[in-house]
Design an enzyme around this catalytic site. Structure first.
Site, PDB file in Angstrom:
ATOM      1  CD  GLU A  39      -2.476  -1.603   2.459  1.00  0.00           C
ATOM      2  OE1 GLU A  39      -2.304  -0.895   3.466  1.00  0.00           O
ATOM      3  OE2 GLU A  39      -3.064  -2.705   2.491  1.00  0.00           O
TER       4      GLU A  39
ATOM      5  CD  GLU B  46      -3.886  -4.958   4.511  1.00  0.00           C
ATOM      6  OE1 GLU B  46      -5.083  -5.289   4.419  1.00  0.00           O
ATOM      7  OE2 GLU B  46      -3.528  -3.798   4.812  1.00  0.00           O
TER       8      GLU B  46
ATOM      9  CG  PHE C  83       1.428  -0.573  11.246  1.00  0.00           C
ATOM     10  CD1 PHE C  83       2.022  -0.012  12.372  1.00  0.00           C
ATOM     11  CD2 PHE C  83       1.051   0.276  10.221  1.00  0.00           C
ATOM     12  CE1 PHE C  83       2.225   1.357  12.459  1.00  0.00           C
ATOM     13  CE2 PHE C  83       1.256   1.644  10.301  1.00  0.00           C
ATOM     14  CZ  PHE C  83       1.847   2.193  11.426  1.00  0.00           C
TER      15      PHE C  83
ATOM     16  CG  ASP D 126       0.158  -3.960  14.979  1.00  0.00           C
ATOM     17  OD1 ASP D 126      -0.008  -3.957  16.203  1.00  0.00           O
ATOM     18  OD2 ASP D 126       1.184  -3.493  14.447  1.00  0.00           O
ATOM     19  CG  PHE D 127      -2.177  -3.833   9.268  1.00  0.00           C
ATOM     20  CD1 PHE D 127      -2.669  -3.367  10.488  1.00  0.00           C
ATOM     21  CD2 PHE D 127      -1.678  -2.887   8.376  1.00  0.00           C
ATOM     22  CE1 PHE D 127      -2.658  -2.009  10.816  1.00  0.00           C
ATOM     23  CE2 PHE D 127      -1.670  -1.535   8.680  1.00  0.00           C
ATOM     24  CZ  PHE D 127      -2.154  -1.090   9.909  1.00  0.00           C
TER      25      PHE D 127
ATOM     26  CG  HIS E 251      -1.564   1.004  14.092  1.00  0.00           C
ATOM     27  ND1 HIS E 251      -2.904   0.937  14.352  1.00  0.00           N
ATOM     28  CD2 HIS E 251      -1.474   1.261  12.761  1.00  0.00           C
ATOM     29  CE1 HIS E 251      -3.587   1.163  13.231  1.00  0.00           C
ATOM     30  NE2 HIS E 251      -2.743   1.361  12.260  1.00  0.00           N
TER      31      HIS E 251
HETATM   32  C1  LIG Z   1      -5.730  -3.736   7.658  1.00  0.00           C
HETATM   33  C2  LIG Z   1      -5.107  -2.387   7.527  1.00  0.00           C
HETATM   34  N1  LIG Z   1      -4.397  -2.093   6.437  1.00  0.00           N
HETATM   35  C3  LIG Z   1      -3.812  -0.896   6.292  1.00  0.00           C
HETATM   36  C4  LIG Z   1      -3.931   0.042   7.275  1.00  0.00           C
HETATM   37  C5  LIG Z   1      -3.202   1.383   7.153  1.00  0.00           C
HETATM   38  N2  LIG Z   1      -4.160   2.431   6.795  1.00  0.00           N
HETATM   39  C6  LIG Z   1      -4.764   3.163   7.733  1.00  0.00           C
HETATM   40  S1  LIG Z   1      -5.888   4.202   7.105  1.00  0.00           S
HETATM   41  C7  LIG Z   1      -5.530   3.712   5.538  1.00  0.00           C
HETATM   42  C8  LIG Z   1      -6.240   4.320   4.381  1.00  0.00           C
HETATM   43  C9  LIG Z   1      -7.718   4.127   4.497  1.00  0.00           C
HETATM   44  O1  LIG Z   1      -8.360   4.704   3.422  1.00  0.00           O
HETATM   45  P1  LIG Z   1      -9.915   4.875   3.424  1.00  0.00           P
HETATM   46  O2  LIG Z   1     -10.581   3.592   3.782  1.00  0.00           O
HETATM   47  O3  LIG Z   1     -10.303   5.490   2.133  1.00  0.00           O
HETATM   48  O4  LIG Z   1     -10.223   5.868   4.623  1.00  0.00           O
HETATM   49  P2  LIG Z   1      -9.786   7.384   4.750  1.00  0.00           P
HETATM   50  O5  LIG Z   1      -8.446   7.422   5.391  1.00  0.00           O
HETATM   51  O6  LIG Z   1      -9.804   7.997   3.411  1.00  0.00           O
HETATM   52  O7  LIG Z   1     -10.833   7.970   5.648  1.00  0.00           O
HETATM   53  C10 LIG Z   1      -4.557   2.729   5.531  1.00  0.00           C
HETATM   54  C11 LIG Z   1      -4.013   2.072   4.341  1.00  0.00           C
HETATM   55  C12 LIG Z   1      -4.672  -0.299   8.413  1.00  0.00           C
HETATM   56  N3  LIG Z   1      -4.802   0.532   9.432  1.00  0.00           N
HETATM   57  N4  LIG Z   1      -5.260  -1.506   8.509  1.00  0.00           N
END
Ligand SMILES: Cc1ncc(C[n+]2csc(CCOP(=O)(O)OP(=O)(O)O)c2C)c(N)n1
Ligand SMILES: Cc1ncc(C[n+]2csc(CCOP(=O)(O)OP(=O)(O)O)c2C)c(N)n1
Ligand SMILES: [Mg+2]
Ligand SMILES: [Mg+2]
Lengths: 322, 336, 336, 322
Positions: free
Chosen positions: C30, C71, C94, C96-97, C140
């Site tokens: 990502e 993932e 992370f 954690d994921f 995290h």
């Molecule tokens: C399972 C998982 N993968 C990746 C992340 C890291 N992460 C946190 S927010 C985010 C982006 C989320 O995008 P969106 O769903 O569009 O929400 P927005 O931030 O735009 O509100 C990512 C990749 C995470 N917290 N959990």
């Protein structure tokens, strides 16, 4: 039906080999000689073979727990498969995998899978490898109607769409996931629509009809090879035996399988069509029947004669040993 | 009144009695009844091995919920329902399938209470089948309870017999925390005395299945029977083993372990799981830290090897720890 | 020629040099480049902390693949691609994921070689960020390497400094087995001497960061620095610690551990992970089994508590093991 | 616009509270006083508030990492939230959760979530509980455009469909998942179609327009309360700040946010509409602005004055301690 005589013979031989392999396992399982879980593909032959007739060794497939048919159609050695199911050293996985884990990477067969929905992500990777390595190969993922709902399948379809992968997702909808009806379990009830929701063009075809499957797969494979991205095919079909051997199948309709066997069976249908269209003769097919029967018979004898693995085999082939 | 029933029946009975007692108890899982939407019989399976059979006809579709094959979906739903007032018992058919839904277990269920400052309760039970022995190969034969035991916030239960299965499952359902209830697939047909009435066995209380002064064998699940078998054999040679059945690995009854080793001075840990970061290492480390002064000999661990579970019956029989390996380990620590 | 660069730069350099050397090396994850489909800059992030920045402009979209947030999808794709001829380095942002994609790691990648009778190779690397200290809270901040270490078929790497980060990552990429490469988020800015040219550090070779005769401290990752700090303090009091940095937990260099304890007779294990079924118990159990005769004192484990990682900085600072706790543990085993 | 005066005032107050809360965090984060990751909801207020105006305390919501707005709209105490973000004992989670884990089950707020896609399965359970306990309540899941692709979201939508749950899935499509465009990442490009593929009726609405969101949510909530099953809403909107505080946002268009703020901002738009339609007066809203500014100011002072947790707190609230 633009298939050459040789191809028609090969298609029939492959379907027949699968049918015979599975019927034989059904009989032998009952004697208690075969260890573990066995999920039979009998009844679904036209699907696997219809798809695989469009592939060659550089193309990868990911299969399922019900994987024997896919293995045979993808070119796995039948003796090696049988020996594997018997847990012997001559098995394709040296007895370490068993029915649910038969694989042969040289043939592009990435493995049956004990995890429902295990395959879709893997096949995205195989498609990516083919793309990056410029082999011209594609990758095909088979899932059942139960697996179709798994999050991994959704993720796989989405990834294939956004990465524009040379991938094909085949849903073999045999109406049941174990005892549970696919008409209940698939929200919305229309897999083709769902696939479209991920950006995959798709069709639904009669999975007992080898020619229908072959045609749909041909188009999807051509699209993939041309770099035009992934697509989706649903084959509607039925399994002739229980979810696994030992299943009493009380959840099924009375005579459900009997009627299918009598009316739309993939092999009889194929036979009638090719003979009706004077493409092959009855004798051609009968002699294949005889050869296949012998092949399967031999595979069982060889499997039983193959040695069991030893204590040394227990500890090899793991990345780190302690 | 106790009568002989199987491990499997004991589990069914615990579910039945708790569902009877408490309307908020619901069960869910793939084919936990079976036949949903199908033309034939409803309650066709009662789970893949029939453990939940009979509950759907008795309690109906609102309380016995068949699910699509979406473990993150329905295990997560069980977790969510638990925080919202139900007491769900979800069935994860094989523990090996934890990989497709682990997040909902360890990042959600396990952490809510702590992460929300003590304000959440998540009384969910996840029943799951584990262990080798049925030639089910690498993706259907694992133990994996060490992984759950590692995670703070989860309780982990591994009954070794029908009596414990019933009592520990009732406790699991009544407990206000998430519980991973691990049923060994090889034990389902094992019979034993089980009282008819409901009873709860508290967590964190090990069971000494055999007393002895020479060596402590700490073990759990199916391995309890292997330990007892070894102990029987060794007794003939005058070696008296104390066999400790942990019953629950989290919480774990550290006191009983330490007391026993303080008495025997010798420890063998028998664990069907893979060896690294396992219950075997956990118990060994505990004793090496807390009862070192009592130890007269090196600790000895008997475990499965560090390999996936092989398919072939020939290999699988070698993979699973057996009574001879345990006896050898005991003799080794006796000689040291 | 060595120069001082950061842990983060060392990782970037390893990726860069291996991508340069071998066309089949691809990276995915990502926002590993970032800005895909967006109106602004491409390669906008280079991963959430910028570790992969610069690679997409150099190697293009076919070899630096941004992914949707799926993932299971892309970690699984990395695994599949590895069996089909690529050498993918996937980034799990992370550790954690892992819960949303664990199946692809432990049931697929880890088992292919064994399950397929030795006929598959799965040269995939999963780079992932772990550990507490950034007030990133319970989902995290976990370690979780004990979970991966438990699983046969995975190699698990936990570099503690820039030099090791580069050499171990190069080895991970060249290795034919699946590797979980664990980067401690607190270490990214740590600088150290790193040779410009590529080099590989073999797995299973621990690094003795400090020699000493009194007590062995076995540790890993960020905790190596805590151990060294404690050892510095203790040296002032005349207590000489030997600090063993495991570098990889699977394979683990059991020989170095045992030799060191045979020399010192005392063991403290320092592990940032939660205590149950952890590296702390693993190393303790190893020594209690293999070097018992040399032990002059109980083993002592210093770990995080058995709780989720708390958010508040006040709590998180108490959660993470510190040099004082290590010194106390060392004194305890010195006095025993 | 059939909302009563009181409701309009409440809607505005809630949106303004969110905006002010977030703007203040943006400023204070820069000073280094606020620990950890902070994801701001500013810009998206009409979505959360438009949905939540249809809910009460028996209704559950599952939120995301960008959860402050949902919390406030669902009735969480603002002082408790601010103290939580500062990691203090007066925080809603006693300082143990932080920004990404604010929860208040008494208000039906099941938690922000640090796991993208963590919420959809959970909300199915909350919906089931409401259904089985006969509370008449519903359950609403918020996901971002990134989360929309997660397998857990697919599984949650499917489960809600086949179980006919009183559940609503709200996709807040702000165009980005971190730096990655939703137009690239969502295969097929049409979330409403995808939801239909799971059996969920859905609509896509302007997420800056409180009234549009409110209307769509009203229908979905009514459907759910009536026992007619789950549905889907996409709200198209934008975040005014970076993915998290500290994000330099080079992936965004020049002046992207500035233009939105000037043209379609949810609060200005609301103001204009209600004043234009003579439903409220400028003074009504101005005095709310003043009250909200004071509320947020106070919450920061209280948070800073709240004690830090102690070593004892470290070990409580975990199910088993060792
Ligand atoms: C399972 C998982 N993968 C990746 C992340 C890291 N992460 C946190 S927010 C985010 C982006 C989320 O995008 P969106 O769903 O569009 O929400 P927005 O931030 O735009 O509100 C990512 C990749 C995470 N917290 N959990
Ligand atoms: C993750 C996971 N969940 C559940 C199972 C157990 N299981 C094996 S096959 C099966 C049914 C699969 O149904 P379908 O996908 O329709 O394939 P079919 O058996 O009909 O070929 C189930 C539930 C599994 N192996 N893996
Ligand atoms: Mg099926
Ligand atoms: Mg977004």
């Amino acid at each position: 039906m633009q298939l050459a005589r040789e191809e028609l013979l090969r298609a029939y031989r492959t379907m027949k080999t699968i049918r015979e392999f599975e019927e034989r396992l059904h009989v032998d399982f009952a004697t208690g000689e075969i260890p573990g879980f066995v999920h039979l593909y009998a009844g679904e032959e036209a699907s696997g073979v219809g798809v695989m007739m469009n592939l060659d060794d550089r193309d990868y497939i990911a299969s399922t727990h019900r994987g024997h048919g896919h293995c045979i159609a993808k070119g796995c050695d039948v003796d090696g498969m049988m020996a594997e199911i018997y847990g012997r050293t001559d098995g394709l996985c040296a007895g370490k995998g068993g029915s649910m884990h038969i694989a042969d990477l040289d043939k592009g067969m990435m493995g049956a899978n004990g995890i429902v929905g295990g395959g879709p992500p893997l096949i995205c990777g195989a498609a990516l490898a083919n793309k990056n390595l410029g082999t011209g190969g594609v990758a095909v993922c088979f899932v059942g109607d139960g697996a179709f709902n798994q999050g991994t399948n959704a993720e796989g379809m989405n990834l294939a769409a956004v990465w524009k992968l040379p991938a094909i997702f085949v849903l073999e909808n045999n109406g049941y996931a174990e005892t549970t009806s696919s008409s209940w379990a698939i929200g919305g009830g229309n897999p083709v629509d769902r696939a479209k929701g991920f950006g995959l063009p798709g069709v639904s075809v009669d999975g007992f009809d080898f020619f229908a499957v072959h045609e749909a797969a041909k188009e999807a494979v051509e699209r993939a090879r041309a770099g035009d991205g992934p697509s989706f095919i649903e084959t509607r079909l039925s399994r002739y035996y229980g979810h696994f051997e030992g299943d009493s199948q009380t959840y099924r309709g009375k005579d459900e399988v009997k009627e299918i066997r009598e009316s739309v069976d993939a092999l009889s249908q194929f036979r009638e069509k090719v003979i009706g269209a004077a493409l092959l003769e009855s004798d051609d097919l009968d002699s294949i029947d005889g050869e296949v029967a012998e092949l399967i018979d031999n595979s069982v004898s060889k499997a039983k004669a193959s040695p069991l693995p030893t204590s040394e085999d227990l500890l090899t082939d793991v990345y780190v040993s302690y | 009144m106790a009568r002989k029933i199987s491990y499997q029946q004991a589990i069914n009975e615990a579910l039945d009695q708790e569902m009877e007692r408490d309307e908020t108890v619901v069960i869910m899982g793939e084919d936990v009844a079976g036949g949903l939407g199908s033309p034939g019989e409803r309650d066709a399976w009662g789970g893949v091995l029939g453990v939940t059979k009979g509950l759907q006809p008795k309690y109906g579709d609102d309380r016995v919920l068949d699910t699509p094959i979406t473990e993150s979906g329905f295990i997560g739903a069980a977790v969510g329902a638990a925080t919202a007032g139900l007491r769900p018992v979800a069935e994860l058919m094989f523990i090996d399938f934890m990989g497709v839904c682990f997040d909902q277990i360890f990042n959600q269920a396990a952490k809510f209470r702590y992460m929300f400052g003590g304000k959440a309760e998540t009384p969910v039970v996840i029943r799951t089948m584990y262990g080798a022995g049925l030639r089910a190969a690498a993706q259907h034969s694992q133990c994996l309870y060490p992984v759950f035991t590692h995670i703070p916030g989860l309780k982990v239960v591994t009954p070794s017999n029908p009596y414990d299965a019933k009592g520990l499952l009732i406790q699991s359902i009544r407990d206000n925390d998430p519980v991973i209830f691990c049923e060994h697939k090889f034990l389902y047909t094992l019979e034993g005395d089980v009282p008819e009435e409901p009873y709860a066995i508290p967590f964190g209380e090990a069971n000494i299945t055999r007393e002895g002064d020479d060596v402590t064998i700490v073990t759990l699940g199916r391995m309890v029977h292997i330990a007892n078998e070894a102990a029987d054999n060794l007794a003939k040679d005058g070696v008296n083993c104390e066999v400790v059945d942990l019953r629950t690995t989290s919480p774990m009854d550290t006191e009983t372990i330490i007391e026993s080793v303080e008495n025997t001075g010798r420890l063998v840990v028998l664990d069907e799981a893979n060896p690294r970061c396992s219950i075997a290492t956990d118990v060994s480390a505990l004793v090496a830290q807390e009862a070192f002064g009592s130890l007269k000999a090196p600790i000895k661990m008997v475990t499965a090897p560090h390999t996936p579970v092989p398919f072939s019956d020939a290999l699988e029989d070698m993979y699973i720890p057996d009574a001879n390996q345990v006896s050898d380990a005991v003799r080794l620590v006796m000689e040291a």
